[in-house]
Motif scaffolding. Structure first.
Motif, short mmCIF file in Angstrom:
data_model
loop_
_atom_site.label_atom_id
_atom_site.label_comp_id
_atom_site.label_asym_id
_atom_site.label_seq_id
_atom_site.Cartn_x
_atom_site.Cartn_y
_atom_site.Cartn_z
N VAL A 245 0.88 -1.10 0.13
CA VAL A 245 -0.05 0.06 -0.06
C VAL A 245 0.83 1.29 -0.04
O VAL A 245 1.87 1.10 0.92
N MET A 246 0.60 2.10 -0.88
CA MET A 246 1.34 3.52 -0.96
C MET A 246 0.22 4.67 -0.59
O MET A 246 -0.86 4.47 -1.16
N HIS A 247 0.91 5.93 -0.13
CA HIS A 247 -0.02 6.97 0.08
C HIS A 247 1.03 8.11 -0.70
O HIS A 247 1.94 8.07 -0.57
N PHE A 248 0.10 9.02 -1.47
CA PHE A 248 0.67 10.14 -2.10
C PHE A 248 -0.54 11.11 -2.30
O PHE A 248 -1.66 10.96 -1.98
N GLN A 249 0.10 12.14 -2.63
CA GLN A 249 -0.76 13.57 -2.75
C GLN A 249 -0.82 13.88 -4.19
O GLN A 249 0.15 13.97 -4.85
N LEU A 250 -1.97 14.03 -4.88
CA LEU A 250 -2.19 14.63 -6.04
C LEU A 250 -2.35 16.17 -5.91
O LEU A 250 -3.28 16.56 -5.38
N GLN A 251 -1.65 16.83 -6.69
CA GLN A 251 -1.90 18.37 -6.81
C GLN A 251 -2.77 18.61 -7.93
O GLN A 251 -3.07 17.78 -8.85
N SER A 252 -3.29 19.85 -7.99
CA SER A 252 -3.94 20.28 -8.99
C SER A 252 -3.43 20.17 -10.36
O SER A 252 -2.09 20.75 -10.38
N GLY A 253 -3.94 19.54 -11.35
CA GLY A 253 -3.13 19.53 -12.67
C GLY A 253 -2.51 18.13 -12.86
O GLY A 253 -1.94 17.68 -13.76
N ASP A 254 -2.04 17.32 -11.58
CA ASP A 254 -1.45 16.14 -11.85
C ASP A 254 -2.23 15.08 -12.45
O ASP A 254 -3.44 15.02 -12.52
N LYS A 255 -1.48 14.48 -13.12
CA LYS A 255 -2.12 13.25 -14.21
C LYS A 255 -1.43 11.89 -13.81
O LYS A 255 -0.19 11.65 -13.87
N LEU A 256 -2.51 11.13 -13.48
CA LEU A 256 -1.91 9.66 -12.87
C LEU A 256 -2.65 9.01 -14.11
O LEU A 256 -3.65 8.77 -14.39
#
Length: 145
Positions: A69-80
């Motif tokens: 399991v991993m945790h991360f933060q998406l910022q505005s404009g980030d593309k996953l």
């Protein structure tokens, strides 16, 4: 909860013979906090770069398997971008793989999920080809097409 989802799926697949699968379970909260659980799947790409992700057992292999399991933060404009192994494993008529280098090169330019899937399919589809792209936008932003 992504981990709970993978644990439940694993319990259902265990004992069903050759029922094995790779899987990612992803939850993105309204504030961009992301939790990703992995069961033997390829890592996703964030803004064109592969996220460092621990490997994990496939679903259905063993009961009580542990999944990373991993945790991360998406910022505005980030593309996953998430994709199945059928992308990297696509083969041409000579047995050459589409490969991770080609994926990485494609993701250095503005590219859609459909672009990646089509490129792999045209190269030589051998397996499933699935690509999902998620771009975080703030609710106050207005998209212009």
């Amino acid at each position: 909860d992504p981990l709970a989802i993978l644990t439940m799926l694993n319990q259902r697949l265990c004992g069903r013979g050759q029922a094995h699968a790779t899987c990612l379970a992803l939850r993105i909260a309204a504030d961009g906090a992301a939790t990703l659980a992995n069961a033997g799947h390829l890592p996703p790409y964030l803004n064109g770069k592969e996220l460092p992700m621990e490997g994990a057992m496939l679903l259905g292999m063993i009961e009580n398997a542990e999944f990373s399991v991993m945790h991360f933060q998406l910022q505005s404009g980030d593309k996953l971008m998430l994709m199945s192994d059928g992308i990297a494993e696509a083969q041409d008529a000579h047995g050459h793989l589409f490969g991770f280098e080609r994926i990485q090169a494609m993701l250095q330019k503005p590219v859609t999920a459909a672009d990646v899937a089509t490129a792999a399919q045209n190269f030589g589809q051998e397996d499933d080809i699935s690509v999902l792209s998620v771009t975080r936008t703030l609710s106050s932003e207005v998209a212009v097409a």
